[in-house]
Structure formats: structure tokens, C-alpha cells
Design a protein around this motif. Structure first.
Motif, PDB file in Angstrom:
ATOM      1  N   ILE A  56     -27.786 -24.834 -15.565  1.00  0.00           N
ATOM      2  CA  ILE A  56     -28.755 -25.567 -14.741  1.00  0.00           C
ATOM      3  C   ILE A  56     -28.627 -25.145 -13.277  1.00  0.00           C
ATOM      4  O   ILE A  56     -29.641 -24.926 -12.595  1.00  0.00           O
ATOM      5  CB  ILE A  56     -28.538 -27.087 -14.893  1.00  0.00           C
ATOM      6  N   ILE A  57     -27.414 -25.021 -12.795  1.00  0.00           N
ATOM      7  CA  ILE A  57     -27.216 -24.611 -11.397  1.00  0.00           C
ATOM      8  C   ILE A  57     -27.754 -23.207 -11.169  1.00  0.00           C
ATOM      9  O   ILE A  57     -28.386 -22.931 -10.142  1.00  0.00           O
ATOM     10  CB  ILE A  57     -25.729 -24.715 -11.024  1.00  0.00           C
ATOM     11  N   MET A  77     -30.641 -22.181  -8.454  1.00  0.00           N
ATOM     12  CA  MET A  77     -30.495 -21.115  -7.461  1.00  0.00           C
ATOM     13  C   MET A  77     -31.630 -20.105  -7.582  1.00  0.00           C
ATOM     14  O   MET A  77     -32.230 -19.697  -6.572  1.00  0.00           O
ATOM     15  CB  MET A  77     -29.150 -20.410  -7.652  1.00  0.00           C
ATOM     16  N   ALA A  78     -31.936 -19.708  -8.808  1.00  0.00           N
ATOM     17  CA  ALA A  78     -32.993 -18.720  -9.014  1.00  0.00           C
ATOM     18  C   ALA A  78     -34.338 -19.244  -8.545  1.00  0.00           C
ATOM     19  O   ALA A  78     -35.119 -18.537  -7.893  1.00  0.00           O
ATOM     20  CB  ALA A  78     -33.055 -18.335 -10.494  1.00  0.00           C
ATOM     21  N   ARG A  79     -34.633 -20.513  -8.854  1.00  0.00           N
ATOM     22  CA  ARG A  79     -35.917 -21.082  -8.451  1.00  0.00           C
ATOM     23  C   ARG A  79     -36.035 -21.149  -6.931  1.00  0.00           C
ATOM     24  O   ARG A  79     -37.053 -20.774  -6.360  1.00  0.00           O
ATOM     25  CB  ARG A  79     -36.098 -22.470  -9.065  1.00  0.00           C
ATOM     26  N   ARG A  80     -34.983 -21.624  -6.281  1.00  0.00           N
ATOM     27  CA  ARG A  80     -35.036 -21.706  -4.823  1.00  0.00           C
ATOM     28  C   ARG A  80     -35.185 -20.339  -4.183  1.00  0.00           C
ATOM     29  O   ARG A  80     -35.905 -20.166  -3.200  1.00  0.00           O
ATOM     30  CB  ARG A  80     -33.773 -22.385  -4.285  1.00  0.00           C
ATOM     31  N   SER A  81     -34.513 -19.364  -4.749  1.00  0.00           N
ATOM     32  CA  SER A  81     -34.594 -18.022  -4.161  1.00  0.00           C
ATOM     33  C   SER A  81     -35.982 -17.422  -4.340  1.00  0.00           C
ATOM     34  O   SER A  81     -36.402 -16.570  -3.557  1.00  0.00           O
ATOM     35  CB  SER A  81     -33.542 -17.102  -4.781  1.00  0.00           C
ATOM     36  N   ARG A  82     -36.713 -17.846  -5.378  1.00  0.00           N
ATOM     37  CA  ARG A  82     -38.074 -17.366  -5.559  1.00  0.00           C
ATOM     38  C   ARG A  82     -39.036 -18.061  -4.607  1.00  0.00           C
ATOM     39  O   ARG A  82     -40.004 -17.461  -4.132  1.00  0.00           O
ATOM     40  CB  ARG A  82     -38.532 -17.617  -7.002  1.00  0.00           C
ATOM     41  N   GLU A  91     -32.753 -35.372 -16.470  1.00  0.00           N
ATOM     42  CA  GLU A  91     -32.935 -35.402 -17.919  1.00  0.00           C
ATOM     43  C   GLU A  91     -33.707 -34.169 -18.404  1.00  0.00           C
ATOM     44  O   GLU A  91     -33.396 -33.604 -19.451  1.00  0.00           O
ATOM     45  CB  GLU A  91     -33.690 -36.671 -18.332  1.00  0.00           C
ATOM     46  N   SER A  92     -34.712 -33.769 -17.638  1.00  0.00           N
ATOM     47  CA  SER A  92     -35.521 -32.618 -18.054  1.00  0.00           C
ATOM     48  C   SER A  92     -34.685 -31.342 -18.072  1.00  0.00           C
ATOM     49  O   SER A  92     -34.883 -30.465 -18.927  1.00  0.00           O
ATOM     50  CB  SER A  92     -36.721 -32.447 -17.114  1.00  0.00           C
ATOM     51  N   GLU A  93     -33.745 -31.206 -17.128  1.00  0.00           N
ATOM     52  CA  GLU A  93     -32.883 -30.032 -17.094  1.00  0.00           C
ATOM     53  C   GLU A  93     -31.952 -30.008 -18.303  1.00  0.00           C
ATOM     54  O   GLU A  93     -31.739 -28.956 -18.921  1.00  0.00           O
ATOM     55  CB  GLU A  93     -32.062 -30.023 -15.805  1.00  0.00           C
ATOM     56  N   ILE A  94     -31.395 -31.160 -18.631  1.00  0.00           N
ATOM     57  CA  ILE A  94     -30.522 -31.256 -19.796  1.00  0.00           C
ATOM     58  C   ILE A  94     -31.316 -30.927 -21.060  1.00  0.00           C
ATOM     59  O   ILE A  94     -30.861 -30.167 -21.927  1.00  0.00           O
ATOM     60  CB  ILE A  94     -29.905 -32.663 -19.918  1.00  0.00           C
ATOM     61  N   ALA A  95     -32.493 -31.517 -21.166  1.00  0.00           N
ATOM     62  CA  ALA A  95     -33.313 -31.316 -22.367  1.00  0.00           C
ATOM     63  C   ALA A  95     -33.639 -29.834 -22.579  1.00  0.00           C
ATOM     64  O   ALA A  95     -33.639 -29.342 -23.714  1.00  0.00           O
ATOM     65  CB  ALA A  95     -34.599 -32.133 -22.258  1.00  0.00           C
ATOM     66  N   GLU A  96     -33.917 -29.126 -21.497  1.00  0.00           N
ATOM     67  CA  GLU A  96     -34.231 -27.699 -21.608  1.00  0.00           C
ATOM     68  C   GLU A  96     -33.039 -26.933 -22.166  1.00  0.00           C
ATOM     69  O   GLU A  96     -33.183 -26.081 -23.046  1.00  0.00           O
ATOM     70  CB  GLU A  96     -34.619 -27.147 -20.237  1.00  0.00           C
ATOM     71  N   GLN A  97     -31.853 -27.211 -21.662  1.00  0.00           N
ATOM     72  CA  GLN A  97     -30.671 -26.503 -22.141  1.00  0.00           C
ATOM     73  C   GLN A  97     -30.330 -26.887 -23.575  1.00  0.00           C
ATOM     74  O   GLN A  97     -29.880 -26.045 -24.363  1.00  0.00           O
ATOM     75  CB  GLN A  97     -29.486 -26.778 -21.211  1.00  0.00           C
TER      76      GLN A  97
END
Length: 958
Positions: free
Chosen positions: A330-331, A335-340, A396-402
Motif C-alpha cells: 500500500i505504501i 508513493m507511486a501515485r503521488r509521484s505521478r 479499507e479500500s486499500e486493504i481490499a485491493e491487496q
């Protein structure tokens, strides 16, 4: 949580098994005993029952796994619990030296014959026969091309020779010194120096910092054969050895052979202790250090070691690691999203968490790489991202994705288990250490039971528990800044970041995939089968071509290929830079309805990948997908042809690292040579040579859209599907996606005018400057040939290159010790049919350049003068012949054929004739080709030399 874990441990007992479940299945052959699976006595996880474990009375352990993927190949591995960590101060490098000597003669194999013996058996040195030395383990591997008992007997005989009978002839030891020094020289560039500095900071006084496997120059140059023999006798002993055999074998027969080869080996000396122990100070104060080098990339590594305990492979440990891996993923996504989304100097990074360092420490930390001069912002960005997770946890959405990703991972692994490759199994057993080898089906069952306990609260709590302890880390910086960055600057920057307040992360709304309806399904207007190859060809009314090949080589896997005519040929010479732009940005530009991060979230829990690129003559993709995900994979690729997103974020990310990348093109000899060679040999043709930085930075999506036009929507399109297929379902899925799109061209475009270039008329020797180490050289000599106009000629030239490699290895490596590796290669283009090259490549020390060039010329002259002797011819030829045993039993092989079944039928004939053509090649054929193409001075010679050795005129000419 304790109650939950108690419940989970109960489930482990239900799905696990008692020790009795792994007792000998029947009377074991005499001279051995069946044992519990490795490490089972300390684990509550169920071992894979398909692996047979045993032990000889002398303590040698073995694992045998019958497996039929590939159907013929047998993999033999031998590991010794011995590496550089066991060396004394004046023995540094001898574990690695001993590994080298294993191929230099033994009591029953004359010097120089072991590799030749393996080649005669059909093994290729380097690819099928290899060895490696680490801190705590030495490994030897043989990949046998077929399950023939005589071949297996020879392999185990050679393993016994390696384990006990290395001769250590003093003259052979002296010759090998040069090879090892060449290997050491090739590796010890600024990257290795940086790693040494980091290890000195993170692992002071431990073997990680003081006992590198490559050793020290002084020891390598002076250690006696007797000193090596003594160390060899001490540690190469049966109770420190494991033998692993995986492939289509009868375990009883293998066990008997193990007894025959190793059963009489006795060692009277008492057992030796473990060598993987070390001590670290977990109470160290906050410390920082920098490594400065003009060619190094900017990066920050932050680590702290926590006192822990030995943790066997139990469910409890697995639960912690699972929760931490979800948190770390998740982290990384954050990081990837912010860098984009932001214009920041971040180039990549993530969190690290591990148990088991020296059996008693846990490791927590993070690392990040970025643009030159950006370390302060990199440090703050990463520290605050990690601290944000500690303070605010996860959504919750981040957990669900993983969790969806893990659902798919475990389910597909279980479905694939029946056709898992022998290499994957053997490699897992080699690296097992103190863990237990479990089956994929068992892991899926266990995952389903523990899944309800993988909650937001559990993951947030676990991550916070560990990373809240990160109060006194060690910080390591690599930078090319001309002035050294001192410790107090780094510590001050870290303190400022730690004192900066942080806000909670933004919640992102989930979305569903927008491209599922492409119109009415297309009609099939032609359906034929190529009987001898079992390939089914389909043509849809809109011109889309589909080729199907059903196989049983891989369970639950379909390999696919999408080819739309065009590729690099579409852009031509004038727009060549746009091919590079498209390859790097088209997929990451997302779709009109989804940016790439949202698309990855949508595809979580599937095997679908957003894939689309540029090859020499086509646009498209090739990869693998589970059958259940095939339709979604087709939808994603169809959406990329009709609704690309062209996100400016992708363009920004593409451009971000370019200045640093270009600044380091001459950082190593190999890189400098590759860049200069492509420029010189093609007269700086932008289709083949690296574009100037300003040219590639100036390319944008407006230019790409204009150059592409309607090519992706209109050009001829061919799809290939190979593997675990349901033909009707696959045809219907293609009909609803690509078959529903507008009509396409029936024929490919004529690019013949672009296919005529040969090589530059500017011939000769070229000295290329590099900025690497002063004792490093990259070297290549090239004879021009022709393109792939005739299959047998192309195959014969490849075989000639194999012959040359064997001769050059004998001379440059084994006799002279001037290089660690040398290779010859034939490259006959199947696109540019006037272009081909036969080359010899090596690396070494500039002081040996005259010896290298003279020796290469002598070897080539000998190939021209007379046919090669029968033994050398057979040693070069046999590994290729043996590879045909499994060649047609691999989906990758078939995909290469099926991909162009309708647009390039000549490929089918080449496939049919490949083995017979190769079998018909004779030594006389090679001699004629050597006289035709090599009986002349080489047209090009490239020498990548340290900058100070290259004249100003040479530099300006480049």
C-alpha cells in the motif's frame, strides 16, 4: 487478536498433519533413511508431501521431487553449508576460489575435462552448468537435458567428484587466479564500492561487511593450493551437503544412485557449527553516512535493526509477514501515485521489513531513489509517507485491493501447481534455509482460513508496532555532488522531516472498468485447422485474425500475443524517437476513463496486465493470463487501441530520469561501448542509435498522436492464444472485443524501402572513453555478414559462434586467465535482410588488450584454416540437439509460431524444418561459412577504455 491466532493455529492442525504423515512410504532402499521434510520439526505448517526427503548414514541430506515440466529435463543441485562467512582473515575469497577449482580437475577427471565431459553429455557451460558462492552457501547446478539414467549417473558422479575429490593442482590453481581477478575487477565498480560503504554502516564488523565472497586481491594472488585443500576438507563434508533432484525420475532409482556415489564417504572429525551468526548493536545512536561518486545515482537508504528472536517457519510468523507485506504494498502504491500526480524528483522506492537477520534481528526501513541533488526532498517524502501510515493507518479500500490480489495469487498458484516448472521447485528447495516447502494448494486453503483476520485494524496495528520503533536508524546516502555531504547535514534534514506535521491520506473512490461493450460481436467468416501442427486459424468479418493452439503444458495459463502491423517501421527514420516515447509512455498514460493507477486497482485480483508496446514491425503485447481473465485482458488491450488516455503524468514520469540516465551512459565500459557502437555502425541512424537528450525530451503526445494516425484502429491485426484453452470461449471473447471493432486492412503495409540499410562504410578500430574504473575494459570485434535469408545458414552461423565461444573460453579464460568470460555471437536480422554481424565480446583489464586481440585473431584464423575437430564440433552441437527434446513441449515456443500463423506462413515451415536443418549441419558447413565471412579483417573493433586512455581526437569523433 490472540484469540484469532489461537483459532488459526487450530485450523493449521486440521489442514496440516502429524509427523507420522511423512514417514517412509515404503521400505527405503538400503543405505538411506526417509526423513521428515526439512525444518518440519520446528514448523506448524504442512510440508508438501510430493517431495521425498532422506538422509544417508554419513549425514548427507537429499530431496527428490518427480516432476514433468519440462517433460524431459532433470535438475540436479548440490549445496554446501559453506561460504565466505566461514573464512579467516587470511582466507578471504577461498570459498569462491574452491568453487572455481571444482571445474579444473579431480581425482577421477583430468584437468580441463570436466566441462568438456558435461558438454559432450549435452550441457552448455554457463547455462546448464554453473556454480555460485555466497556468504553461507556454495551451490553447484547441472540442468540435464533428458531423463536418462546414464546421464543422471554421470551428473551424480561429477557432484561426488566436486564434493570430495577436487585435485587442487598447483599449476591449475595459479592459472585460475587470473580468471578470479578478472571477475573481481569486472564487478568492483562504483556500485560495488557503494555497497561496501553501506554494509560498513549497516552491518559493522559482521561478515556482511568483512567477508565478501569475491575475497581480497592479496589472498587470491598468494593463497596456496594446500591452503585451499585444507579449507575444502574442513567444510566439504557430507553432513553439510544437500542434494536436490527434480524432474521425471524414479525416486527409488535416484536414492540407490545417491548411496552408490556418496554412501561410502566417511568423516571422522566432529560436526562444525553454523556459520550464519553475527552480532549487531541495536542500541546504536542515529547515524548517517554518504558515498560520493561522479557516476552514482542519488539514493537514500534508512534502516534500523531491532533485537528479535529466532522465528521458525510458523503460522504466527507468516501472519506477521503477510500483514507487513500488505502494508508495504500500500505504501509503495501511495508513493507511486503521488509521484505521478506531482512534479517531484522521486524515481522509485519502498519499505523494507524482514525477520531472521543472523537469526536474531528484525529489519525495518525504507529506501528511495531520485534525481541528482534531490536527497533532502527524497528523504522528507519517504519519511513522511511512512510516518503517515504509522499515525493514520490504511484505508479499507486499500486493504481490499491487496486482499483481492492475494485471492488471485493463491488461487492461480494452486491451479498452476500441476504444471509448475522443475526450475521453480529446485530453486525454492535450494533457498529454503530454515523454512518449510509447502504446496500451493495447502497455502490456498490456509489463506482462505486466515483471510477474515486480515483486517484494516490488524494491518494498521502490525505496521505501527514495528515502525514506531524506528527512532535511531542508520541513514546512507549516495550522491554525485562534488562536495561530500557530511553526517550533520543528513541528520539535520532528517530531524526537520520528523518534526513536520502530516495530514491523513486522501481517500480514493473505487470505480468499475468502463470498456466492456465494443458493439455487436463479430462474425467468423473462416475457420481452418493446420492438421500437422494442431493450429486453428479464425478470420472475423472485420478482418481480425485469430490463431489458437490448445496444449496441456501449463495448467490455468493462456499465453497470448497481439500484433498490429506497424511498430517501429510505421514511424520510420524521421519519427524514430516516437517509437521510444510510445514504448515508455503509452501504457502508463492509461485510458480515457481510467488513469493507470485506477486501472491497476480495477484489475486487482486478476492476472490481467495493462500491456501494449512497440516492436520492430508491430504494435501490441505478449504475456500470459489465467483462462478466467482472458476476456478482460482482451478488453483492456482493445481499449488501448481505441481509447488511450495519453496522460501528461506519464510524459512527465518518462522525462524525469532522462538527464540522469544520459549523464551516466559512460559510467561503465559496457554501457559506453553499446551506445557508441550503435551510433558508429549505423551512421547515427535514429532507428538504431540512441537519440540526443534534447530530441527525446522534446517528443510529446501531440507528435505521437499525429504520427500514429489511425494505425491502431485500421492496420492488420493478428491475435494468438496458446495453452489451457476452451476454443469456443476464446473465440467468443475475441468476437465481443476485437471482433466487434470497425473493419481493418486485409494486408500489411509495404515497408520495403525502409528495410535496405546495411552497415556504415566507416570501418576500423574505435576507442571509446568510459568513466568507470581504470582497470576495466569492454571489447568487441565484428565481422559483417548478411540477414536471415536462409534458415540453415542462420542456424549454422549460430553454431559457429558456439564453437568460437568454446575455443575462446579455452584460450582467454582457462589458459591465459585474462578474462572472466568471453562469447561469440551471430546476429542475422530477419527484418533488415542486408544486415548481419558475427561478433566476439569480452571484458578485462586494459593492460591485457594486446593479448586479447591477438588471441581472438588466432582463434578466428584457426576456424578459417581448417574444419573444427569432431570433439569440439560435438560439444558445441550437442546442447542444441538436446534442447529439441522439450522444444515443442513449451507454450513459449508455440506462441512464437502461432503469433504469425496467418501473416507469415514461412515461419511454419521454419518451425517444421528447424530440427532437421540443424541436425544436417556438418563441420564442413561451418568451415565454409568461416571462410566466407571471417576470412577477412574485422570491419569494426570497439574498445571501451578509461577516459584518460582515449585521445581527444577519438572523443571528438564520437
Amino acid at each position: 487478536m490472540k484469540n484469532a491466532l489461537r483459532f488459526i493455529f487450530g485450523l493449521a492442525m486440521v489442514f496440516g498433519g502429524s509427523a507420522d504423515a511423512f514417514a517412509a512410504p515404503s521400505a527405503a532402499p538400503a543405505g538411506k533413511e526417509r526423513t521428515l521434510p526439512w525444518n518440519a520439526e520446528t514448523s506448524d505448517l504442512e510440508p508438501d508431501a510430493s517431495i521425498i526427503y532422506g538422509r544417508l548414514p554419513n549425514g548427507l541430506r537429499y530431496a527428490i521431487r518427480p516432476n514433468h515440466r519440462p517433460q524431459n529435463q532433470v535438475l540436479v543441485r548440490m549445496t554446501i553449508d559453506f561460504g565466505s562467512a566461514a573464512e579467516a582473515q587470511d582466507e578471504q575469497g577461498l570459498a569462491h576460489f574452491i568453487e572455481h577449482m571444482a571445474f579444473n580437475g579431480s581425482a577421477n577427471v583430468p584437468e580441463g575435462e570436466m566441462v568438456k565431459m558435461l558438454e559432450r553429455l549435452g550441457l552448455s557451460f554457463g547455462a546448464d552448468t554453473n556454480a555460485s558462492t555466497g556468504y553461507t552457501q556454495t551451490q553447484y547446478k547441472l540442468d540435464l537435458p533428458k531423463s536418462d539414467m546414464n546421464l543422471i549417473e554421470r551428473a551424480l558422479f561429477l557432484m561426488r567428484e566436486t564434493a570430495r575429490e577436487i585435485s587442487f593442482n598447483p599449476a591449475a590453481v595459479d592459472r585460475e587466479r587470473g580468471v578470479i581477478l578478472a571477475e573481481k575487477s569486472a564487478r568492483e565498480n562504483f556500485g560495488f564500492q557503494s555497497a561496501r560503504a553501506a554494509n560498513n554502516l549497516f552491518y559493522p564488523n559482521s561478515f556482511y561487511a568483512t567477508r565478501y565472497p569475491i575475497g581480497t586481491t592479496e589472498v587470491i594472488q598468494t593463497a596456496s593450493a594446500e591452503r585451499m585443500r585444507a579449507l575444502y576438507r574442513k567444510y566439504y563434508r557430507p553432513d553439510r551437503i544437500k542434494i536436490i533432484v527434480v524432474g521425471p525420475v524414479d525416486p527409488i532409482v535416484i536414492e540407490r544412485e545417491l548411496v552408490a556415489k556418496f554412501g561410502d564417504w566417511r568423516v571422522d572429525a566432529p560436526p562444525l557449527g553454523a556459520i550464519d551468526q553475527c552480532s549487531l548493536d541495536t542500541e546504536r545512536v542515529l547515524t548517517a553516512q554518504s558515498f560520493v561518486h561522479p557516476e552514482i545515482s542519488e539514493s537514500i537508504g534508512v534502516q534500523q535493526f531491532l533485537q528479535d528472536k529466532k522465528r521458525p517457519d510458523t503460522l504466527k510468523r507468516a501472519m506477521i509477514e503477510l500483514k507487513m507485506s500488505i502494508a508495504n504494498a500500500i505504501i509503495s502504491r501511495r508513493m507511486a501515485r503521488r509521484s505521478r500526480e506531482e512534479d517531484m524528483p522521486f524515481l522509485g522506492g519502498g519499505v523494507t521489513f524482514n525477520f531472521g537477520l543472523c537469526d536474531q534481528y528484525a529489519t525495518i526501513g525504507y529506501g528511495v531513489a531520485g534525481k541528482d541533488g534531490s536527497w533532502r526532498s527524497l528523504l522528507a517524502f519517504t519519511e513522511q509517507t511512512v510516518r503517515q501510515a504509522v499515525e493514520y493507518g490504511f484505508e479499507e479500500s486499500e486493504i481490499a485491493e491487496q486482499v483481492k490480489r492475494l485471492d488471485a495469487q493463491y488461487e492461480n498458484a494452486a491451479k498452476d501447481e500441476g504444471t509448475e516448472s522443475s526450475a521453480a521447485i529446485a530453486n525454492a528447495l535450494v533457498s529454503l534455509d530454515e523454512d518449510v516447502y509447502n504446496s500451493d494448494r495447502y497455502r490456498q486453503i490456509l489463506w482462505r482460513q486466515i483471510r477474515p483476520f486480515v483486517t484494516k485494524a490488524a494491518i494498521t496495528s502490525e505496521f505501527a508496532f514495528w515502525f514506531r520503533q524506528m527512532e535511531r536508524p542508520q541513514i546512507f546516502l549516495t550522491t554525485k555532488q562534488s562536495a561530500a555531504v557530511f553526517e550533520d547535514e543528513i541528520l539535520a534534514a532528517y530531524a526537520i522531516s520528523r518534526g513536520t506535521p502530516i495530514a491523513a491520506p486522501m481517500t480514493r473512490a473505487a470505480s468499475s472498468f468502463a470498456y466492456t461493450d465494443f458493439g455487436p460481436a463479430g462474425d467468423v467468416i473462416a475457420d481452418k485447422t493446420i492438421a500437422d501442427l494442431g493450429i486453428r486459424t479464425i478470420r472475423f468479418a472485420n478482418g481480425v485474425l485469430l490463431n489458437l493452439k490448445k496444449t496441456d503444458f501449463e495448467d490455468n495459463r493462456i499465453r497470448y500475443s497481439l500484433r498490429i502491423d506497424g511498430g517501429q517501421l510505421h514511424f520510420g527514420k524521421e519519427n524514430a524517437v516516437l517509437a521510444s516515447l510510445m514504448s515508455a509512455t503509452y501504457v502508463s498514460g492509461g485510458l480515457e476513463a481510467h488513469d493507470i493507477e485506477d486501472l491497476r486497482s480495477i484489475l486487482a485480483g486478476t492476472t490481467v496486465s495493462p500491456a501494449f508496446g512497440v516492436a520492430d514491425r508491430y504494435f501490441g503485447a505478449a504475456s500470459a493470463v489465467a483462462p478466467a481473465d482472458l476476456e478482460r485482458q482482451l478488453q483492456v488491450m482493445a481499449a488501448y487501441t481505441t481509447h488511450p488516455g495519453y496522460s501528461e503524468n506519464a510524459l512527465r514520469l518518462f522525462r524525469r530520469p532522462l538527464p540522469e540516465l544520459y549523464a551516466r551512459l559512460k559510467a561503465t565500459p559496457a554501457s559506453a561501448l553499446a551506445v557508441a557502437m550503435s551510433k558508429i555502425m549505423t551512421d547515427d541512424d535514429p532507428r538504431f542509435a540512441l537519440a540526443p537528450l534534447e530530441t527525446i525530451q522534446g517528443a510529446d503526445f501531440a507528435m505521437l498522436k499525429l504520427a500514429l494516425g489511425d494505425a491502431l484502429r485500421q492496420n492488420r491485426l493478428e491475435i494468438a492464444l496458446v495453452g489451457d484453452l476452451d476454443d469456443d470461449a476464446a473465440i467468443a471473447a475475441v468476437a465481443r472485443s476485437f471482433g466487434a471493432l470497425p473493419s481493418r486492412a486485409d494486408d500489411g503495409k509495404d515497408h520495403n524501402a525502409q528495410l535496405q540499410p546495411g552497415w556504415s562504410a566507416k570501418r576500423g578500430s574505435f576507442d571509446i572513453s568510459h568513466n568507470g574504473e581504470a582497470n576495466q575494459l569492454a571489447w568487441r570485434r565484428i565481422w559483417t555478414t548478411t540477414g536471415d535469408n536462409d534458415q540453415k545458414t542462420t542456424q549454422a552461423m549460430d553454431l559457429l559462434a558456439r564453437v568460437a565461444t568454446l575455443r575462446l573460453t579455452d584460450e582467454l579464460r582457462e589458459k591465459l586467465g585474462t578474462t572472466y568470460g568471453v562469447s561469440a555471437n551471430s546476429d542475422m536480422s530477419n527484418l533488415y535482410l542486408k544486415r548481419g554481424a558475427f561478433s566476439v565480446s569480452t571484458a578485462g583489464d586494459p593492460k591485457d588488450i594486446a593479448t586479447i586481440e591477438t588471441t581472438v585473431d588466432q582463434v578466428i584464423s584457426a576456424l578459417v584454416k581448417s574444419p573444427v575437430d569432431p570433439d569440439l564440433f560435438e560439444r558445441a552441437r550437442k546442447p542444441v540437439l538436446e534442447s529439441y527434446a522439450d522444444w515443442k513441449k513449451q507454450n513459449n515456443t508455440w506462441l512464437g509460431v502461432v503469433a504469425e500463423t496467418q501473416t507469415n506462413p514461412d515461419r511454419l515451415n521454419r518451425f517444421r524444418n528447424s530440427e532437421s536443418n540443424f541436425t544436417s549441419i556438418t563441420a564442413q558447413d561451418l568451415w565454409q561459412l568461416a571462410k566466407q565471412y571471417l576470412d577477412k579483417p574485422a570491419e569494426f573493433t570497439f574498445r571501451a577504455l578509461p577516459d584518460e586512455m582515449v585521445s581527444a581526437d577519438e572523443k571528438s569523433a564520437q
